[in-house]
Design a protein around this motif. Structure first.
Motif, PDB file in Angstrom:
ATOM      1  N   THR A  18     -13.523  16.347  59.137  1.00 41.39           N
ATOM      2  CA  THR A  18     -12.269  17.016  59.472  1.00 41.39           C
ATOM      3  C   THR A  18     -11.270  16.980  58.330  1.00 41.39           C
ATOM      4  O   THR A  18     -10.323  17.771  58.302  1.00 41.39           O
ATOM      5  CB  THR A  18     -11.627  16.371  60.706  1.00 41.39           C
ATOM      6  N   ASN A  65     -15.374  31.997  56.448  1.00 42.33           N
ATOM      7  CA  ASN A  65     -14.007  31.825  55.998  1.00 42.33           C
ATOM      8  C   ASN A  65     -13.604  32.935  55.035  1.00 42.33           C
ATOM      9  O   ASN A  65     -12.520  33.513  55.124  1.00 42.33           O
ATOM     10  CB  ASN A  65     -13.865  30.460  55.332  1.00 42.33           C
ATOM     11  N   ALA A 121     -12.603  22.008  55.149  1.00 47.77           N
ATOM     12  CA  ALA A 121     -11.968  22.049  56.466  1.00 47.77           C
ATOM     13  C   ALA A 121     -10.461  22.252  56.341  1.00 47.77           C
ATOM     14  O   ALA A 121      -9.855  23.000  57.117  1.00 47.77           O
ATOM     15  CB  ALA A 121     -12.272  20.755  57.230  1.00 47.77           C
ATOM     16  N   SER A 125     -13.804  26.851  60.872  1.00 45.62           N
ATOM     17  CA  SER A 125     -13.174  25.541  60.968  1.00 45.62           C
ATOM     18  C   SER A 125     -14.008  24.587  61.811  1.00 45.62           C
ATOM     19  O   SER A 125     -14.197  23.404  61.462  1.00 45.62           O
ATOM     20  CB  SER A 125     -11.773  25.684  61.565  1.00 45.62           C
ATOM     21  N   TYR A 178     -12.035  32.534  61.209  1.00 51.53           N
ATOM     22  CA  TYR A 178     -11.482  31.270  60.733  1.00 51.53           C
ATOM     23  C   TYR A 178     -11.747  30.139  61.720  1.00 51.53           C
ATOM     24  O   TYR A 178     -12.056  29.008  61.328  1.00 51.53           O
ATOM     25  CB  TYR A 178      -9.965  31.392  60.533  1.00 51.53           C
ATOM     26  N   TYR A 189     -17.051  23.522  59.768  1.00 47.32           N
ATOM     27  CA  TYR A 189     -16.675  22.563  58.734  1.00 47.32           C
ATOM     28  C   TYR A 189     -16.466  21.171  59.325  1.00 47.32           C
ATOM     29  O   TYR A 189     -16.910  20.166  58.762  1.00 47.32           O
ATOM     30  CB  TYR A 189     -15.399  23.003  58.022  1.00 47.32           C
ATOM     31  N   ASP A 190     -15.775  21.115  60.469  1.00 40.46           N
ATOM     32  CA  ASP A 190     -15.531  19.820  61.101  1.00 40.46           C
ATOM     33  C   ASP A 190     -16.837  19.142  61.494  1.00 40.46           C
ATOM     34  O   ASP A 190     -16.971  17.914  61.423  1.00 40.46           O
ATOM     35  CB  ASP A 190     -14.657  19.998  62.343  1.00 40.46           C
ATOM     36  N   CYS A 242      -9.645  25.866  55.354  1.00 39.54           N
ATOM     37  CA  CYS A 242      -9.827  26.774  56.482  1.00 39.54           C
ATOM     38  C   CYS A 242      -8.664  26.646  57.483  1.00 39.54           C
ATOM     39  O   CYS A 242      -8.183  27.651  58.021  1.00 39.54           O
ATOM     40  CB  CYS A 242     -11.158  26.484  57.163  1.00 39.54           C
ATOM     41  N   ARG A 243      -8.215  25.433  57.725  1.00 43.71           N
ATOM     42  CA  ARG A 243      -7.059  25.241  58.603  1.00 43.71           C
ATOM     43  C   ARG A 243      -5.807  25.876  57.987  1.00 43.71           C
ATOM     44  O   ARG A 243      -4.977  26.458  58.679  1.00 43.71           O
ATOM     45  CB  ARG A 243      -6.817  23.748  58.841  1.00 43.71           C
TER      46      ARG A 243
END
Length: 411
Positions: free
Chosen positions: A365, A333, A370, A356, A352, A359-360, A373-374
């Protein structure tokens, strides 16, 4: 960004020299998080607890290795003050994890006072208590108070366990990341960038990392909505003046912490990779994008290799793999943010997207990591002129946060 490390379950009085030699790799801190020597990043391990009596020999119900030195392990009962300190440590961790920072501050303040009065200032338990109080103040956004406490904890650790110790390196990293965040916050940031602390050590209980640290709740309590989920910071050049001095001090502290971890753990240990990623965020804030890029590329390669090795070993366990996955996601990230600054949008989107997904898988989520990053993906889409995609990602973020809030309320 998972909010804060695991609880350690003990506190230590200084053992005789013979015991210190036998336990040179033991984390001599009684904070939240912690483990032993080279394997500290794997899991929390109880710290050693000795009697404060006149006997020169330690004994502990938490340390089977030294049960022969005193009463049977199951019969030992710590003094009331030590039991209270342990209870407070648990209260701090639970309150902090729940985002109840005022409650955590009260418990941490009491823990600090008890530790200093019971163990004295030249003891790792006292240093740990001071560090953990600093972390709570940081979470509350009280940076000046947190900075003063981190400095105090660093002095206490250097006096009690020495400069070349993992706990000392952890507190040095904590102070460095706070100095970085504070310096960046005083300068104009690029559009869309705000202050953030991250999983890679930004909220490290003594003897942990995160990194970080963990960088762990989102939203309020001193957390920003910034782009850098590793260890954050705005996008301004470090420049000169007080902010530049703070960044230079942060750089020196992190460089020293990396050297310590290399000597204790080896060049490719995840904690070394973590330190490199943290240092890269400081270099980026100073405007040295080339050096920051080199460090982040090395950090991601090493973390990727560590995660692959952990997955290949059946005994490692899901928690270890998830921890390494989260660290790797943070580094990816941060590297994505750097690539965006360099105008390399396609690479940034790829980094990214992978971060993401990790992370999820490794957190949840709706975890702060997360979500950050989104957010980065949405900002990248806006920078590329794709408002439709950016809007869709932003709506997804709202759904994630709402779902996380509902789960927390149910718990």
């Amino acid at each position: 960004m998972r909010l804060f490390s695991r609880l350690s379950r003990g506190f230590a009085l200084r053992p005789p020299p013979s015991t210190v030699a036998a336990h040179s790799t033991v984390m001599a801190a009684a904070g939240l998080g912690g483990a032993v020597g080279r394997r500290r990043w794997r899991s929390a391990a109880p710290l050693r607890c000795w009697s404060r009596g006149k006997s020169a020999e330690p004994y502990s119900r938490y340390d089977p290795l030294h049960a022969k030195h005193g009463p049977a392990a199951e019969t030992y009962v710590p003094p009331a003050t030590e039991a209270r300190i342990r209870s407070l440590q648990q209260q701090i961790g639970k309150a902090h994890a729940a985002g109840k920072y005022d409650e955590a501050r009260l418990a941490a303040a009491e823990c600090r006072e008890l530790a200093l009065s019971h163990f004295g200032p030249d003891h790792p338990v006292s240093a740990s208590a001071v560090n953990n109080l600093a972390l709570v103040h940081r979470s509350l956004g009280e940076r000046e108070r947190a900075t003063a406490l981190y400095r105090e904890a660093l002095v206490l650790y250097r006096r009690s366990v020495g400069a070349e110790h993992q706990s000392t390196a952890t507190v040095a990293s904590n102070l460095a990341l706070l100095l970085r965040d504070s310096s960046v916050a005083t300068q104009p940031a690029a559009e869309g960038a705000t202050e953030e602390d991250g999983e890679l050590g930004g909220r490290g209980w003594t003897g942990e990392s995160s990194a970080d640290g963990a960088t762990r709740g989102g939203g309020g309590g001193g957390r920003g909505g910034g782009e850098d989920g590793v260890a954050g910071g705005g996008l301004a050049n470090g420049g000169g003046g007080a902010a530049g001095d703070a960044l230079q001090e942060a750089r020196s502290l992190l460089e020293g912490a990396i050297l310590t971890r290399r000597r204790l753990m080896g060049e490719t240990h995840p904690e070394v990779s973590l330190g490199m990623a943290q240092l890269a965020t400081v270099l980026r804030a100073q405007g040295d994008l080339g050096a920051a890029s080199d460090l982040l590329e090395r950090a991601t390669e090493q973390l990727d290799a560590s995660r692959f090795a952990a997955e290949a070993q059946a005994g490692e366990g899901a928690k270890v793999t998830a921890r390494l996955g989260a660290l790797l996601a943070g580094a990816l990230n941060s590297l994505g943010l750097l690539r965006k600054q360099q105008g390399r949008f396609a690479e940034a989107q790829s980094l990214y997207t992978r971060a993401s997904s990790l992370y999820d898988t490794c957190t949840s989520t709706s975890s702060p990591d997360a979500v950050v990053c989104r957010h980065n993906l949405a900002e990248l889409a806006l920078a590329a002129g794709d408002e439709t995609r950016a809007r869709a990602i932003q709506l997804d973020i709202v759904r994630r946060v709402e779902a996380g809030t509902e789960r927390s309320a149910a718990d």
